[in-house]
Design an enzyme around this catalytic site. Structure first.
Site, mmCIF file in Angstrom:
data_model
loop_
_atom_site.group_PDB
_atom_site.id
_atom_site.type_symbol
_atom_site.label_atom_id
_atom_site.label_comp_id
_atom_site.label_asym_id
_atom_site.label_seq_id
_atom_site.Cartn_x
_atom_site.Cartn_y
_atom_site.Cartn_z
ATOM 1 N N ARG A 171 31.396 32.922 32.552
ATOM 2 C CA ARG A 171 31.507 34.060 31.648
ATOM 3 C C ARG A 171 32.852 34.097 30.932
ATOM 4 O O ARG A 171 33.078 34.923 30.058
ATOM 5 C CB ARG A 171 31.313 35.375 32.417
ATOM 6 C CG ARG A 171 29.972 35.492 33.111
ATOM 7 C CD ARG A 171 29.833 36.811 33.863
ATOM 8 N NE ARG A 171 29.746 37.939 32.970
ATOM 9 C CZ ARG A 171 30.622 38.927 32.917
ATOM 10 N NH1 ARG A 171 31.675 38.906 33.711
ATOM 11 N NH2 ARG A 171 30.475 39.930 32.092
ATOM 12 N N ARG A 175 38.739 28.716 24.207
ATOM 13 C CA ARG A 175 38.589 28.529 22.767
ATOM 14 C C ARG A 175 39.611 27.530 22.254
ATOM 15 O O ARG A 175 40.787 27.584 22.630
ATOM 16 C CB ARG A 175 38.754 29.865 22.036
ATOM 17 C CG ARG A 175 37.693 30.888 22.424
ATOM 18 C CD ARG A 175 37.865 32.172 21.652
ATOM 19 N NE ARG A 175 36.857 33.144 22.074
ATOM 20 C CZ ARG A 175 37.075 34.441 22.185
ATOM 21 N NH1 ARG A 175 38.268 34.937 21.913
ATOM 22 N NH2 ARG A 175 36.111 35.254 22.569
ATOM 23 N N ARG A 247 33.309 45.587 45.402
ATOM 24 C CA ARG A 247 34.733 45.809 45.198
ATOM 25 C C ARG A 247 34.902 47.175 44.553
ATOM 26 O O ARG A 247 34.077 47.611 43.745
ATOM 27 C CB ARG A 247 35.332 44.738 44.284
ATOM 28 C CG ARG A 247 35.281 43.352 44.843
ATOM 29 C CD ARG A 247 36.170 43.156 46.047
ATOM 30 N NE ARG A 247 37.585 43.055 45.681
ATOM 31 C CZ ARG A 247 38.570 42.916 46.549
ATOM 32 N NH1 ARG A 247 38.316 42.889 47.847
ATOM 33 N NH2 ARG A 247 39.821 42.809 46.143
ATOM 34 N N ARG A 277 45.968 44.409 36.766
ATOM 35 C CA ARG A 277 46.267 44.649 35.357
ATOM 36 C C ARG A 277 46.820 46.049 35.170
ATOM 37 O O ARG A 277 46.713 46.911 36.054
ATOM 38 C CB ARG A 277 45.015 44.463 34.490
ATOM 39 C CG ARG A 277 43.869 45.415 34.786
ATOM 40 C CD ARG A 277 42.672 45.115 33.877
ATOM 41 N NE ARG A 277 41.552 46.018 34.152
ATOM 42 C CZ ARG A 277 40.419 46.035 33.451
ATOM 43 N NH1 ARG A 277 40.251 45.183 32.442
ATOM 44 N NH2 ARG A 277 39.440 46.872 33.758
ATOM 45 N N GLU A 299 46.079 48.881 38.156
ATOM 46 C CA GLU A 299 44.752 48.737 38.748
ATOM 47 C C GLU A 299 44.798 47.792 39.947
ATOM 48 O O GLU A 299 45.249 46.655 39.834
ATOM 49 C CB GLU A 299 43.798 48.202 37.682
ATOM 50 C CG GLU A 299 42.339 48.222 38.043
ATOM 51 C CD GLU A 299 41.469 47.899 36.844
ATOM 52 O OE1 GLU A 299 40.587 47.029 36.984
ATOM 53 O OE2 GLU A 299 41.674 48.499 35.753
ATOM 54 N N TYR A 347 26.001 43.381 38.222
ATOM 55 C CA TYR A 347 27.045 43.760 37.285
ATOM 56 C C TYR A 347 26.424 43.788 35.893
ATOM 57 O O TYR A 347 25.848 42.800 35.433
ATOM 58 C CB TYR A 347 28.223 42.783 37.317
ATOM 59 C CG TYR A 347 29.269 43.155 36.293
ATOM 60 C CD1 TYR A 347 30.184 44.167 36.577
ATOM 61 C CD2 TYR A 347 29.307 42.558 35.044
ATOM 62 C CE1 TYR A 347 31.127 44.552 35.642
ATOM 63 C CE2 TYR A 347 30.244 42.930 34.105
ATOM 64 C CZ TYR A 347 31.161 43.929 34.404
ATOM 65 O OH TYR A 347 32.080 44.320 33.478
ATOM 66 N N ASP A 349 27.081 44.988 31.739
ATOM 67 C CA ASP A 349 27.853 45.568 30.651
ATOM 68 C C ASP A 349 27.097 46.778 30.102
ATOM 69 O O ASP A 349 25.884 46.932 30.304
ATOM 70 C CB ASP A 349 28.074 44.541 29.543
ATOM 71 C CG ASP A 349 29.123 43.500 29.918
ATOM 72 O OD1 ASP A 349 30.039 43.845 30.694
ATOM 73 O OD2 ASP A 349 29.014 42.352 29.451
#
Length: 382
Positions: A171, A175, A247, A277, A299, A347, A349
């Site tokens: 995922r 690039r 988690r 983060r 976090e 999970y 989105d």
């Protein structure tokens, strides 16, 4: 006909809305004091900044139907998520792109040269990567893996990357150009007034009764034509087969003057820094002006315990075996359907959650009109 919907996130609110629009009465149960699930947003009392209470949510999708649906309820402002990461004493762009590669290795490679360079660094002897670690080593080699993936992944999942499936890394794109847009979707944006007003409009209907701070009493299932459950699948069955592992996240809030980090999200790849983060929420709404103050959230990720908010399902072999048992129990249940992130232990989105809820609504309404049994699942949880 009266229906119960349990959970006021996207899945629950959309199911409730579609039933209500078709003339059915719905009681919408939510254990928290607010609607919106983990997408809930609110104004920070001290700074006035719009914050995403349960962590950043940037809307992104390639699905035209989903985009058209969600933009009915809010003006969406174009927003590009440009994530940075602090690692090994430097700051880099994520996902790994041509600028990241050249900066990290102090090179001036063009796209073709960068491909060849990473190919040389990659461990070709790993022919069929089975673990996250093997996948990363094959893709980018040891140096980039240790700088950008190893420490962050260990903190995020609490599991050695050598024991995580390779599919997790697939995922994360690499690039070979200077595109630093974290997502690669046609539609990307932020609701101008936050996410909460979207949920308020979704359930604004006379046929919907909202019950906040309320647990659903399963003994009352007989009072409803059908129950739609979007909470944790194992909790519905009183954890009879054990607890599915998640988690969870802890957030440490801090208020500072001016601009704390110059971007919305800064990842921390070094294992020695315990948080994964920092999110600086005023950067999620750059059309607003908050020049003198800012609020950040550090976090921390850990295994969820009883009473914690479940965020990320840990779908290792042990959990999948347990999940199969719960799916069998669900299939043997009557008058209840399971959907959403928690109801299917996946999970998801936001755009996928919305699409699945809209698709499920069509199945539900067709089943009701034809007298067919509403299925326990609308997707395959495995």
């Amino acid at each position: 006909m009266k229906f119960a919907v349990i959970g006021a996130g996207f899945s629950g609110c959309i199911i409730a809305r579609e039933l209500a629009l078709s003339g059915y009465n719905v009681e919408l149960y939510e254990t928290r004091e607010h609607i919106g699930g983990n997408c809930y947003s609110e104004r920070d009392d001290e700074t006035g900044i719009m914050v995403h209470k349960y962590g950043p949510h940037i809307f992104h999708t390639d699905n035209q139907m989903v985009w058209d649906f969600i933009t009915q309820f809010s003006e969406f402002v174009p927003y590009v998520n440009r994530v940075k990461t602090t690692s090994c004493g430097g700051v880099y762009s994520l996902p790994i792109n041509l600028h990241t590669i050249n900066q990290f290795f102090n090179k001036t490679l063009n796209p073709s040269e960068a491909r060849d360079y990473l190919s040389e660094l990659g461990e070709d002897k790993i022919e069929n990567p089975q673990s996250f670690e093997e996948q990363a080593l094959k893709f980018v080699g040891k140096e980039l893996y240790e700088a950008f993936f190893k420490g962050y992944t260990l903190k995020q999942w609490g599991i050695e990357p050598s024991k995580l499936p390779a599919s997790i890394l697939k995922r994360l794109p690499i690039r070979f150009n200077y595109d630093d847009n974290y997502f690669n979707h046609k539609y990307q944006g932020m609701p101008k007034n936050g996410y909460t007003p979207i949920f308020e409009q979704l359930i604004e209907h006379n046929n919907i009764s909202l019950l906040l701070n309320t647990n659903f009493d399963k003994s009352s299932i007989k009072d409803y034509e059908h129950v739609f459950y979007t909470g944790p699948l194992d909790a519905w069955f009183n954890f009879d087969c054990g607890r599915l592992r998640y988690r969870t996240l802890d957030f440490k809030r801090e208020v500072h003057s001016g601009d704390y980090q110059g971007c919305a999200v800064m990842n921390y790849g070094d294992e020695s820094i315990h948080y994964t983060r920092i999110s600086e929420h005023k950067h999620f709404s750059p059309w607003e002006e908050h020049p003198n103050t800012t609020v950040i959230f550090k976090e921390y990720s850990r295994f969820a315990e009883d009473g914690d908010i479940p965020y990320y399902p840990i779908r290792q072999l042990e959990e999948k075996t347990m999940l199969s048992k719960y799916i069998q129990k669900a299939n043997n249940s009557s008058n209840v359907s399971f959907l959403g992130r928690l109801g299917t232990y996946r999970y998801l989105d936001m755009d996928v959650t919305i699409k699945e809820a809209l698709d499920a609504s069509q199945v539900i309404l067709k089943s009701l009109s034809s007298g067919k049994i509403i299925p326990p699942f609308f997707v395959d949880p495995l």
